[in-house]
Scaffold this motif. Structure first.
Motif, PDB file in Angstrom:
ATOM      1  N   GLU A 183     -40.949  57.371  27.212  1.00 26.99           N
ATOM      2  CA  GLU A 183     -39.626  57.994  27.209  1.00 26.99           C
ATOM      3  C   GLU A 183     -39.793  59.509  27.159  1.00 26.99           C
ATOM      4  OE1 GLU A 183     -36.647  56.651  27.434  1.00 26.99           O
ATOM      5  OE2 GLU A 183     -37.145  54.551  27.189  1.00 26.99           O
ATOM      6  N   PRO A 184     -38.814  60.251  27.638  1.00 28.24           N
ATOM      7  CA  PRO A 184     -38.887  61.711  27.532  1.00 28.24           C
ATOM      8  C   PRO A 184     -38.810  62.140  26.057  1.00 28.24           C
ATOM      9  CG  PRO A 184     -36.803  61.031  28.534  1.00 28.24           C
ATOM     10  CD  PRO A 184     -37.623  59.800  28.352  1.00 28.24           C
ATOM     11  N   PRO A 185     -39.423  63.262  25.714  1.00 31.20           N
ATOM     12  CA  PRO A 185     -39.462  63.702  24.316  1.00 31.20           C
ATOM     13  C   PRO A 185     -38.089  63.783  23.644  1.00 31.20           C
ATOM     14  CG  PRO A 185     -40.875  65.093  25.657  1.00 31.20           C
ATOM     15  CD  PRO A 185     -40.137  64.180  26.594  1.00 31.20           C
ATOM     16  N   GLU A 186     -37.064  64.180  24.387  1.00 29.95           N
ATOM     17  CA  GLU A 186     -35.742  64.324  23.772  1.00 29.95           C
ATOM     18  C   GLU A 186     -35.117  62.982  23.383  1.00 29.95           C
ATOM     19  OE1 GLU A 186     -35.337  64.512  28.251  1.00 29.95           O
ATOM     20  OE2 GLU A 186     -36.527  65.620  26.784  1.00 29.95           O
ATOM     21  N   LYS A 187     -35.628  61.879  23.912  1.00 31.61           N
ATOM     22  CA  LYS A 187     -35.105  60.554  23.560  1.00 31.61           C
ATOM     23  C   LYS A 187     -35.995  59.826  22.558  1.00 31.61           C
ATOM     24  CE  LYS A 187     -33.269  57.839  26.499  1.00 31.61           C
ATOM     25  NZ  LYS A 187     -33.130  56.903  27.630  1.00 31.61           N
ATOM     26  N   PHE A 188     -37.097  60.461  22.150  1.00 31.70           N
ATOM     27  CA  PHE A 188     -38.086  59.791  21.310  1.00 31.70           C
ATOM     28  C   PHE A 188     -37.479  59.215  20.032  1.00 31.70           C
ATOM     29  CE2 PHE A 188     -41.049  59.917  17.747  1.00 31.70           C
ATOM     30  CZ  PHE A 188     -41.981  59.002  18.191  1.00 31.70           C
ATOM     31  N   MET A 189     -36.771  60.020  19.262  1.00 35.09           N
ATOM     32  CA  MET A 189     -36.243  59.557  17.984  1.00 35.09           C
ATOM     33  C   MET A 189     -35.191  58.457  18.181  1.00 35.09           C
ATOM     34  SD  MET A 189     -38.042  60.870  15.695  1.00 35.09           S
ATOM     35  CE  MET A 189     -37.144  60.339  14.263  1.00 35.09           C
TER      36      MET A 189
END
Length: 65
Positions: A21-27
């Motif tokens: 997943e892209p970093p901005e969707k990680f959490m």
């Protein structure tokens, strides 16, 4: 095997990870997985952890081969 870093897409390609997943969707994605896992049987996870600790110590091939 040599401890060299690999990229996320390569890790996905070789089966080291299940999803990228892209970093901005990680959490957001991690929270979803955590929620899914927390709803599962704690006994099943206890047994899975036991298996994971045993498997690396098992021989890959029978000794007589």
């Amino acid at each position: 095997m040599l401890g060299e870093p690999i990229g996320a897409n390569e890790a996905l390609k070789i089966g080291l990870v299940n999803k990228v997943e892209p970093p901005e969707k990680f959490m957001q994605v991690a929270g979803k997985y955590g929620g899914d896992i927390s709803e599962r049987s704690s006994k099943a996870f206890e047994e899975l952890k036991n298996l994971c600790s045993i498997v690396p110590r098992m021989d890959k091939w029978p000794r007589w081969i």
